[in-house]
Scaffold this active site. Structure first.
Site, PDB file in Angstrom:
ATOM      1  N   SER A   1     -44.308  79.912  24.009  1.00  0.00           N
ATOM      2  CA  SER A   1     -45.525  79.917  23.198  1.00  0.00           C
ATOM      3  C   SER A   1     -46.443  78.858  23.791  1.00  0.00           C
ATOM      4  O   SER A   1     -46.095  77.674  23.832  1.00  0.00           O
ATOM      5  CB  SER A   1     -45.200  79.598  21.735  1.00  0.00           C
ATOM      6  OG  SER A   1     -46.378  79.624  20.945  1.00  0.00           O
ATOM      7  N   SER A   2     -47.594  79.283  24.271  1.00  0.00           N
ATOM      8  CA  SER A   2     -48.491  78.386  25.001  1.00  0.00           C
ATOM      9  C   SER A   2     -49.021  77.275  24.108  1.00  0.00           C
ATOM     10  O   SER A   2     -49.004  77.374  22.875  1.00  0.00           O
ATOM     11  CB  SER A   2     -49.670  79.166  25.577  1.00  0.00           C
ATOM     12  OG  SER A   2     -49.226  80.178  26.456  1.00  0.00           O
ATOM     13  N   ALA A   3     -49.514  76.215  24.740  1.00  0.00           N
ATOM     14  CA  ALA A   3     -50.145  75.132  23.998  1.00  0.00           C
ATOM     15  C   ALA A   3     -51.330  75.689  23.212  1.00  0.00           C
ATOM     16  O   ALA A   3     -52.139  76.445  23.750  1.00  0.00           O
ATOM     17  CB  ALA A   3     -50.610  74.037  24.945  1.00  0.00           C
TER      18      ALA A   3
END
Length: 414
Positions: free
Chosen positions: A92-94
């Site tokens: 899950s990306s920043a």
């Protein structure tokens, strides 16, 4: 800390992103406040003492919830990597990167959007919050991820269109057309289907990586026929490569023997050109694929003595860290002189006032990818066909090895 505390944590995260200039549009602020990220990240993994540790609500409830609502990427799936080790295969990306990309899409209420890389489903939920379920489509090559994302989305109150398919082909129904396409994975080259399935005037947002740490987000305006053109975005992105993209080889890099190399001097004083993103990107455009960078250790002190670059085609160079009145000594050998590519890229970059990413652009046609500065008629580079490309490793894939003669390679991770 109870899970019911998540709204306060989400509010604090959005306030941080607003204060740092990472998100400004009210609709995306609302989405990030109201979509429960913890519903999409029931567990994540952290690297502790060189081992991946699972963090869940049961094992570390406070840490789990607090980390979910911090501006950090979270590794959500482990698997076998291309070199055989175990590492991240989904994340899950920043939130700051997600917000930046969502704002760059310039979405309007009537737009339909295709997401390449469903992952946890959180980004699809943000899109569905903004546009409504019927206008959001998302694909992922991993059917297990798609099934899990579908359940999480329904539980959170969203039902966008999902499909388990190879993202390189876009949406499985090739007759469907979209106003926007966003890829949450990196590619060596932009797949033709993405531009073909995006309506004329629509936007394709993708992380183009031509080598290790070499590339960035580019926003392409589609012509509706598989071609497009646009500029890179300022800032930094480091997505995992889309499955099926070519990774650097595990072995086959040349041994470096200075006695068999061409020796000269260089006026370039920077030790690590890969830390200057635009310069390094331009240099990689003129290098063979699969460049590896690091240091050569002194055989006695075992301290860094030279910078080294090498490619699987047999090209390599070493650049001494010692500065003399003639500059720094360079040893180069193989089909391509790698440090010469670094010097030429530096000269072009400097001659054009050290442009930031937004002055670089990309033109994609049926036959080629053309990178340019300030326009297609400016300095330009034609990228080789995708079949010959070697891309960047996903985050977490670092290598450290000692070769013959005491050489030491350290490949940095993004």
């Amino acid at each position: 800390m109870a899970v019911t505390a998540w709204p306060d944590l989400a509010d604090a995260l959005v306030a941080e992103l607003v204060a740092s200039g990472k998100v400004s549009a009210p609709e995306w602020q609302a989405a990030m406040r109201e979509v429960p990220r913890h519903e999409f990240v029931p567990k994540f993994y952290e690297l502790r003492d060189r081992e991946w540790r699972e963090v869940t609500p049961e094992s570390e409830p406070v840490r789990w919830l607090e980390r979910v609502y911090t501006n950090k990427p979270l590794v959500t799936q482990l698997g076998e990597l291309h070199h055989g080790g175990i590492g991240p295969t989904s994340s899950s990306s920043a939130p700051s990167l997600m917000a930046r990309m969502l704002e760059a899409l310039d979405l309007h209420d009537t737009h339909t959007v295709l997401e390449i890389g469903t992952g946890t489903g959180y980004n699809a939920a943000l899109l569905a919050h903004r546009l409504g379920d019927e206008r959001v489509f998302s694909v992922d090559i991993d059917p297990n991820l798609v099934d899990a994302a579908r359940q999480r989305l329904r539980h959170a109150g969203y039902e966008p269109h999902l499909a388990a398919a190879d993202g390189a082909g876009g949406w499985p129904d090739d007759a469907v057309r979209f106003d926007r396409l966003i890829a949450t994975c990196a590619v060596n080259r932009v797949p033709p289907a993405w531009l073909r399935q995006t309506r004329a005037g629509g936007l394709v947002l993708v992380d183009l990586k031509v080598g290790t740490s070499a590339g960035n987000l580019v926003a392409l305006h589609s012509n509706g026929d598989g071609t497009g053109q646009g500029h890179f975005l300022d800032g930094h992105s480091a997505f995992m490569l889309m499955r099926g993209e070519t990774h650097p080889p595990i072995s086959g890099y040349p041994q470096r023997n200075r006695r068999q190399a061409h020796r000269r001097h260089t006026s370039v004083m920077e030790e690590r050109p890969w830390e200057s993103p635009v310069w390094w990107f331009l240099a990689c455009l003129s290098m063979p694929p699969g460049v590896r960078f690091g240091y050569t250790l002194h055989p006695v002190t075992e301290q860094p003595a030279a910078v080294s670059l090498s490619c699987p085609d047999g090209s390599w160079c070493e650049v001494s860290l010692e500065v003399t009145r003639d500059g720094r000594a360079v040893w180069e050998s193989g089909p391509s002189y790698l440090w010469s590519a670094v010097e030429q890229a530096r000269d072009i970059w400097t001659a054009h006032d050290q442009p930031e990413w937004s002055r670089l652009g990309l033109t994609v046609t049926a036959g080629e990818h053309l990178v340019w500065i300030d326009g297609p008629t400016g300095p330009r580079w034609v990228l080789p066909p995708s079949s010959s490309v070697v891309g960047a490793p996903p985050p977490g894939e670092c290598s450290a090895e000692r070769g013959d003669g005491g050489h030491h390679e350290q490949q940095e991770c993004e």
